[in-house]
Design a protein around this motif. Sequence first.
Motif, short mmCIF file in Angstrom:
data_model
loop_
_atom_site.label_atom_id
_atom_site.label_comp_id
_atom_site.label_asym_id
_atom_site.label_seq_id
_atom_site.Cartn_x
_atom_site.Cartn_y
_atom_site.Cartn_z
N THR A 1 -2.90 -49.64 14.61
CA THR A 1 -1.67 -49.32 13.59
C THR A 1 -1.94 -48.05 12.92
O THR A 1 -0.82 -47.54 12.31
CB THR A 1 -1.41 -50.50 12.64
N ILE A 2 -3.19 -47.64 12.37
CA ILE A 2 -3.31 -46.63 11.08
C ILE A 2 -3.07 -45.22 12.12
O ILE A 2 -2.35 -44.48 11.62
CB ILE A 2 -4.92 -46.74 10.82
N SER A 3 -3.57 -45.39 13.55
CA SER A 3 -3.39 -44.23 13.97
C SER A 3 -2.01 -44.11 14.53
O SER A 3 -0.98 -42.90 14.53
CB SER A 3 -3.97 -44.21 15.36
N MET A 4 -1.18 -45.19 15.01
CA MET A 4 0.19 -44.93 14.95
C MET A 4 0.96 -44.50 13.72
O MET A 4 1.91 -43.64 13.90
CB MET A 4 0.82 -46.37 15.58
N SER A 5 0.49 -45.04 12.72
CA SER A 5 1.20 -44.63 11.36
C SER A 5 0.87 -43.32 11.02
O SER A 5 2.14 -42.14 10.68
CB SER A 5 0.65 -45.44 10.21
N THR A 6 -0.24 -42.64 11.16
CA THR A 6 -0.41 -41.24 11.13
C THR A 6 0.31 -40.26 11.82
O THR A 6 0.85 -39.20 11.39
CB THR A 6 -1.80 -41.01 11.41
N ARG A 7 0.55 -40.62 13.11
CA ARG A 7 1.33 -39.96 14.23
C ARG A 7 3.09 -40.06 13.62
O ARG A 7 3.49 -39.04 13.75
CB ARG A 7 1.16 -40.46 15.56
N LEU A 8 3.40 -41.11 13.23
CA LEU A 8 4.98 -41.44 12.97
C LEU A 8 5.35 -40.82 11.39
O LEU A 8 6.39 -40.24 11.45
CB LEU A 8 5.27 -42.89 12.99
N ILE A 9 4.22 -41.29 10.44
CA ILE A 9 4.97 -40.95 9.20
C ILE A 9 3.95 -39.80 8.35
O ILE A 9 4.33 -39.34 7.24
CB ILE A 9 5.05 -42.11 8.25
N GLY A 10 2.79 -39.36 9.17
CA GLY A 10 1.97 -38.22 8.54
C GLY A 10 0.73 -39.02 7.69
O GLY A 10 0.87 -40.08 7.31
N THR B 1 -0.57 -38.27 4.95
CA THR B 1 -0.63 -38.57 3.62
C THR B 1 -0.02 -39.76 3.14
O THR B 1 -0.39 -40.53 2.37
CB THR B 1 0.11 -37.41 2.84
N LYS B 2 1.29 -40.04 3.76
CA LYS B 2 1.86 -41.36 3.61
C LYS B 2 1.05 -42.52 3.99
O LYS B 2 1.16 -43.61 3.29
CB LYS B 2 3.39 -41.31 4.13
N THR B 3 0.37 -42.24 5.18
CA THR B 3 -0.37 -43.30 5.74
C THR B 3 -1.43 -43.71 4.96
O THR B 3 -1.77 -44.97 4.61
CB THR B 3 -1.00 -42.87 7.02
N ALA B 4 -2.10 -42.92 4.04
CA ALA B 4 -3.42 -42.86 3.11
C ALA B 4 -2.45 -43.50 1.88
O ALA B 4 -3.32 -44.58 1.45
CB ALA B 4 -3.90 -41.50 2.98
N VAL B 5 -1.49 -43.21 1.43
CA VAL B 5 -1.06 -43.92 0.40
C VAL B 5 -0.59 -45.21 0.46
O VAL B 5 -1.21 -46.30 -0.29
CB VAL B 5 0.23 -43.01 -0.15
N LEU B 6 -0.23 -45.56 1.80
CA LEU B 6 0.03 -46.99 2.07
C LEU B 6 -0.93 -47.98 2.29
O LEU B 6 -1.10 -49.00 1.93
CB LEU B 6 0.95 -47.17 3.17
N GLY B 7 -2.34 -46.94 2.72
CA GLY B 7 -3.55 -47.86 2.88
C GLY B 7 -4.16 -48.22 1.91
O GLY B 7 -4.71 -49.29 1.47
N VAL B 8 -3.82 -47.62 0.77
CA VAL B 8 -4.44 -47.95 -0.85
C VAL B 8 -3.94 -49.39 -1.09
O VAL B 8 -4.55 -50.10 -1.81
CB VAL B 8 -4.04 -47.01 -1.81
N PHE B 9 -2.60 -49.63 -0.63
CA PHE B 9 -2.10 -51.07 -1.04
C PHE B 9 -2.61 -51.95 -0.23
O PHE B 9 -2.16 -53.29 -0.55
CB PHE B 9 -0.69 -50.95 -1.16
N GLU B 10 -3.40 -51.95 0.68
CA GLU B 10 -3.91 -52.87 1.55
C GLU B 10 -4.65 -53.94 0.82
O GLU B 10 -4.52 -55.13 0.91
CB GLU B 10 -4.85 -52.34 2.68
#
Length: 96
Positions: free
Chosen positions: A35-44, A46-55
């Motif tokens: 899911t992280i690799s898909m997120s990186t490809r789909l939304i970029g 930076t946004k993936t890293a920001v959302l990952g902080v909320f995990e």
Amino acid sequence: QIIDGTPILKGIDQPTEVLNLIGLAIFPTMISMLTISMSTRLIGPTKTAVLGVFEPLTGILVGTLMFAEPMTANILVGIAICIAAVLFMVVSERKA
């Protein structure tokens, strides 16, 4: 037997329990990486890293609401640091 002499696998007596433990370690890790690799490809990235902080915040919320874990001052400070880091990333990205 790291610190107090308790065996690492104490309470894991059956081969099926060992397999369950291995499965619990492998499958959530695979799903997370996918899911992280898909997120990186789909939304970029930076946004993936920001959302990952909320995990971790989601984990704390679930633990507090569903499993009645205590909400301590240290946890609240950690939440504030996570939110401050996200705000810092968002604000500094807009200035650049």
